[in-house]
Design a protein around this motif. Sequence first.
Motif, mmCIF file in Angstrom:
data_model
loop_
_atom_site.group_PDB
_atom_site.id
_atom_site.type_symbol
_atom_site.label_atom_id
_atom_site.label_comp_id
_atom_site.label_asym_id
_atom_site.label_seq_id
_atom_site.Cartn_x
_atom_site.Cartn_y
_atom_site.Cartn_z
ATOM 1 N N UNK A 125 89.648 9.534 26.037
ATOM 2 C CA UNK A 125 88.656 9.740 24.973
ATOM 3 C C UNK A 125 87.304 9.112 25.330
ATOM 4 N N UNK A 126 86.241 9.828 24.998
ATOM 5 C CA UNK A 126 84.880 9.415 25.351
ATOM 6 C C UNK A 126 84.596 7.964 24.972
ATOM 7 N N UNK A 127 85.053 7.543 23.793
ATOM 8 C CA UNK A 127 84.744 6.182 23.331
ATOM 9 C C UNK A 127 85.411 5.099 24.177
ATOM 10 N N UNK A 128 86.391 5.461 25.005
ATOM 11 C CA UNK A 128 87.056 4.474 25.864
ATOM 12 C C UNK A 128 86.606 4.552 27.321
ATOM 13 N N UNK A 129 85.788 5.529 27.659
ATOM 14 C CA UNK A 129 85.408 5.723 29.055
ATOM 15 C C UNK A 129 84.489 4.635 29.594
ATOM 16 N N UNK A 130 83.781 3.960 28.734
ATOM 17 C CA UNK A 130 82.900 2.865 29.172
ATOM 18 C C UNK A 130 83.086 1.631 28.305
ATOM 19 N N UNK A 131 84.301 1.412 27.842
ATOM 20 C CA UNK A 131 84.601 0.250 27.005
ATOM 21 C C UNK A 131 85.477 -0.707 27.809
ATOM 22 N N UNK A 132 85.052 -1.978 27.867
ATOM 23 C CA UNK A 132 85.722 -2.945 28.737
ATOM 24 C C UNK A 132 86.295 -4.143 27.983
ATOM 25 N N UNK A 133 86.111 -4.175 26.680
ATOM 26 C CA UNK A 133 86.784 -5.144 25.819
ATOM 27 C C UNK A 133 87.641 -4.302 24.884
ATOM 28 N N UNK A 134 88.958 -4.414 25.035
ATOM 29 C CA UNK A 134 89.869 -3.498 24.376
ATOM 30 C C UNK A 134 90.828 -4.206 23.432
ATOM 31 N N UNK A 135 91.068 -3.587 22.302
ATOM 32 C CA UNK A 135 92.110 -4.056 21.388
ATOM 33 C C UNK A 135 93.467 -3.606 21.933
ATOM 34 N N UNK A 136 94.535 -4.146 21.380
ATOM 35 C CA UNK A 136 95.871 -3.704 21.782
ATOM 36 C C UNK A 136 96.062 -2.223 21.481
ATOM 37 N N UNK A 185 93.746 0.085 21.498
ATOM 38 C CA UNK A 185 92.997 0.854 22.504
ATOM 39 C C UNK A 185 93.736 0.861 23.844
ATOM 40 N N UNK A 186 94.334 -0.267 24.214
ATOM 41 C CA UNK A 186 95.137 -0.305 25.441
ATOM 42 C C UNK A 186 96.299 0.680 25.334
ATOM 43 N N UNK A 187 96.955 0.692 24.192
ATOM 44 C CA UNK A 187 98.067 1.627 23.984
ATOM 45 C C UNK A 187 97.593 3.077 24.024
ATOM 46 N N UNK A 188 96.379 3.323 23.519
ATOM 47 C CA UNK A 188 95.820 4.672 23.568
ATOM 48 C C UNK A 188 95.596 5.112 25.018
ATOM 49 N N UNK A 189 95.129 4.203 25.861
ATOM 50 C CA UNK A 189 94.939 4.524 27.284
ATOM 51 C C UNK A 189 96.291 4.832 27.930
ATOM 52 N N UNK A 198 97.890 -2.714 30.846
ATOM 53 C CA UNK A 198 96.455 -2.493 31.062
ATOM 54 C C UNK A 198 95.795 -3.834 31.348
ATOM 55 N N UNK A 199 94.919 -3.850 32.322
ATOM 56 C CA UNK A 199 94.062 -5.004 32.561
ATOM 57 C C UNK A 199 92.620 -4.538 32.365
#
Length: 180
Positions: free
Chosen positions: A39-50, A52-56, A78-79
């Motif tokens: 998803x576009x909103x995660x393509x340049x996001x480097x501080x992630x919630x749990x 968001x990590x699960x979404x990846x 995810x790291x």
Amino acid sequence: MAEIRIRNTDERISGEENVRAFLSKQEVLYEHWDASKLPQELQNKFVLSDDEKNQILSTFDVEIRDLAARRGYQTWDIVALSDATPNLEELLKKFESVHTHTEDEVRAITAGRGIFIIKGSDDVGYFDVELEAGDVISVPEHKPHFFTLMENRQIVAVRLFIETEGWIAHPFEDPAFQKA
């Protein structure tokens, strides 16, 4: 797309097939996943919630499970590293020393950029593998290497492990290694 720099000669290798062929000769697995499906909103996001990590992980579930089935990986996570990461400098110091593992070190880059420095065959010496979103690499067990961030100092990657507790780094002293 990954690019390789051979440190002894400063030769560069680019292009997916050229990179794959070179790395294969060095016993390093290289694949490429479609990073645009994130998803576009995660393509340049480097501080992630749990979440968001699960979404990846969910986004790349088919690719992760395929790679895990082929290579025997049992667990993954995810790291995410950036200047916002607490103790980033301490983490990088730990990463930035040549070491080996008793299992593969696998990274599937989903955002940002990073670099593996790997000891190749005697005729090649050390080489850098510059990675970006979509690049997947597996450095084999017992192969001297280290990982660090590139100038942007931002990366998100899926890590896959055989051992459920993750890998342990074993320092590798090599007078032939030069940081440059």
